[in-house]
Design a protein around this motif. Structure first.
Motif, PDB file in Angstrom:
ATOM      1  N   SER A  18      -6.948  -7.297  26.291  1.00 45.66           N
ATOM      2  CA  SER A  18      -7.047  -6.048  25.532  1.00 45.66           C
ATOM      3  C   SER A  18      -6.035  -5.009  25.967  1.00 45.66           C
ATOM      4  O   SER A  18      -5.561  -4.193  25.165  1.00 45.66           O
ATOM      5  CB  SER A  18      -8.462  -5.466  25.675  1.00 45.66           C
ATOM      6  OG  SER A  18      -9.414  -6.373  25.195  1.00 45.66           O
ATOM      7  N   ASP A  53     -10.328 -15.773  17.934  1.00 46.29           N
ATOM      8  CA  ASP A  53     -10.954 -14.617  17.288  1.00 46.29           C
ATOM      9  C   ASP A  53     -10.776 -13.365  18.141  1.00 46.29           C
ATOM     10  O   ASP A  53     -10.560 -12.270  17.615  1.00 46.29           O
ATOM     11  CB  ASP A  53     -12.444 -14.902  17.062  1.00 46.29           C
ATOM     12  CG  ASP A  53     -13.148 -13.729  16.403  1.00 46.29           C
ATOM     13  OD1 ASP A  53     -12.826 -13.412  15.241  1.00 46.29           O
ATOM     14  OD2 ASP A  53     -14.015 -13.109  17.054  1.00 46.29           O
ATOM     15  N   GLY A  54     -10.838 -13.536  19.456  1.00 45.06           N
ATOM     16  CA  GLY A  54     -10.666 -12.396  20.352  1.00 45.06           C
ATOM     17  C   GLY A  54      -9.280 -11.802  20.301  1.00 45.06           C
ATOM     18  O   GLY A  54      -9.101 -10.593  20.479  1.00 45.06           O
ATOM     19  N   THR A  68      -9.425  -9.600  17.044  1.00 47.57           N
ATOM     20  CA  THR A  68     -10.469  -8.589  16.902  1.00 47.57           C
ATOM     21  C   THR A  68     -10.308  -7.483  17.933  1.00 47.57           C
ATOM     22  O   THR A  68     -10.264  -7.761  19.132  1.00 47.57           O
ATOM     23  CB  THR A  68     -11.867  -9.224  17.067  1.00 47.57           C
ATOM     24  OG1 THR A  68     -11.976 -10.347  16.202  1.00 47.57           O
ATOM     25  CG2 THR A  68     -12.957  -8.220  16.736  1.00 47.57           C
ATOM     26  N   ARG A  70     -12.495  -5.158  18.863  1.00 50.87           N
ATOM     27  CA  ARG A  70     -13.715  -5.077  19.678  1.00 50.87           C
ATOM     28  C   ARG A  70     -14.267  -6.486  19.882  1.00 50.87           C
ATOM     29  O   ARG A  70     -14.891  -7.059  19.006  1.00 50.87           O
ATOM     30  CB  ARG A  70     -14.752  -4.209  18.975  1.00 50.87           C
ATOM     31  CG  ARG A  70     -16.024  -3.947  19.773  1.00 50.87           C
ATOM     32  CD  ARG A  70     -15.797  -2.965  20.880  1.00 50.87           C
ATOM     33  NE  ARG A  70     -17.071  -2.567  21.516  1.00 50.87           N
ATOM     34  CZ  ARG A  70     -17.151  -1.786  22.573  1.00 50.87           C
ATOM     35  NH1 ARG A  70     -16.059  -1.313  23.119  1.00 50.87           N
ATOM     36  NH2 ARG A  70     -18.332  -1.463  23.093  1.00 50.87           N
ATOM     37  N   LYS A  71     -14.001  -7.052  21.046  1.00 53.96           N
ATOM     38  CA  LYS A  71     -14.320  -8.457  21.303  1.00 53.96           C
ATOM     39  C   LYS A  71     -15.738  -8.576  21.873  1.00 53.96           C
ATOM     40  O   LYS A  71     -15.934  -8.634  23.083  1.00 53.96           O
ATOM     41  CB  LYS A  71     -13.302  -9.056  22.261  1.00 53.96           C
ATOM     42  CG  LYS A  71     -11.866  -8.874  21.783  1.00 53.96           C
ATOM     43  CD  LYS A  71     -10.890  -9.137  22.902  1.00 53.96           C
ATOM     44  CE  LYS A  71      -9.455  -8.985  22.443  1.00 53.96           C
ATOM     45  NZ  LYS A  71      -9.141  -7.694  21.836  1.00 53.96           N
TER      46      LYS A  71
END
Length: 318
Positions: free
Chosen positions: A18, A83-84, A87, A89-90
């Motif tokens: 992130s 997906d992380g 996205t 907000r994981k």
């Protein structure tokens, strides 16, 4: 699997990369391509071992199991990782995290046992060729394969059941791409000595014992090969187990590198080490399943011939 009611968190946040968004896009493409190669390579190996009757032997039966296992192992975590990367907000629910941990842990333990089973198959084929058809008959191979899957599943059930009963009353941020069990245990607000001891025992059983078994098996195998008088005979005998030996060295070598390397004592280097540890773990999860079909294809004449025949039949039918 019963989830702990005393947990005060409904879910977790997967930190991933992130703090480095530029890397996320690059790794998304890289991991996606690697995942597609894993599905294609292992899928082709499963297909050829089923379709070609010449490959209906114990060695290829276990190879088909290994390929299916690699597909299951990567599918249990890679879609979540991809997906992380996309996205902002994981988040992952507590139950989904438990299921993902169970599947990943079960597949990893099963592969350790299965590699040991494959070593026994090569030992019987080279050291006891006359007894090989009797000992390694179909019913025995199916039982050996089933026992490896059951052992891996049972071990995972024990470890994850202990983990989900812990109360997570503090930070719910997992510093990883997936629900990696060690990263999850760090979030518990009680003593985790039981979990540590349980995982230590499991490591001895599912890592130490198979490694020792494989090592002893290959001592006997190499001793037998060296007794073969002709050079051609030695090459032929060694070629039947070289692919398995290569996979074993890469598999356990990577594990030893991941968990055996010294930790940095410099507080300033902790963040960089966390990133490197996560990336090493990520690539371990995709590198081994990707290399397995490549190694077995490149070092196995029967597989290469079968794949060429299937491609020619489908692409250039008479």
């Amino acid at each position: 699997m019963k989830l702990a009611n005393q947990s005060t968190v409904a879910g977790f946040i997967l930190l991933g990369l992130s703090d480095q968004p530029k890397l996320e896009k690059m790794f998304f493409v890289l991991i996606l391509l690697t995942y597609l190669v894993i599905l294609l390579g292992n899928g082709v190996l499963i297909l050829v071992t089923i379709l070609d009757s010449r490959l209906h032997t114990p060695m290829y039966f276990f190879l088909g199991n290994l390929s299916f296992l690699d597909i299951c192992y990567t599918t249990s975590s890679i879609p979540l990782v991809l997906d992380g990367f996309l996205t902002p907000r994981k988040t992952i629910s507590f139950s989904a995290c438990a299921i993902q941990m169970f599947l990943s842990f079960a597949m990893g333990a099963t592969e350790c046992v299965l590699l040991g089973m494959m070593a026994f198959d090569r030992y019987m084929a080279i050291c006891n060729p006359l007894r090989y058809p009797v000992v390694m008959r179909k019913a025995v191979c199916v039982s050996m394969s089933a026992s490896s899957w059951l052992a891996g599943g049972a071990n995972s059930l024990v470890q994850i059941s202990l983990a989900v009963q812990l109360p997570f009353c503090g930070d719910n941020v997992i510093n990883h791409f997936t629900c990696e069990i060690l990263a999850v245990l760090k979030l518990a607000c009680v003593d985790i000595s039981i979990n540590v001891v349980s995982m230590g025992v499991a490591n001895v059983i599912f890592l130490g014992v198979p490694v020792l078994f494989i090592f002893v098996s290959y001592i006997f195998i190499l001793t037998t090969i060296l007794r073969i008088p002709s050079v051609e005979g030695r090459k032929k005998a060694f070629s039947t187990c070289s692919a398995h030996l290569t996979v074993v060295v890469i598999f356990y070598g990577t594990i030893l590198f991941m968990y055996g390397k010294p930790k940095s004592k410099d507080p300033l280097g902790t963040d960089n080490q966390d990133v490197s540890d996560k990336l090493i773990s990520l690539f371990y999860g995709v590198l081994i399943p990707m290399l397995n079909p490549i190694i077995y294809s490149l070092r196995n004449k029967d597989v290469k011939v079968t794949v060429k025949n299937l491609v020619s039949q489908k692409c250039f039918p008479k």
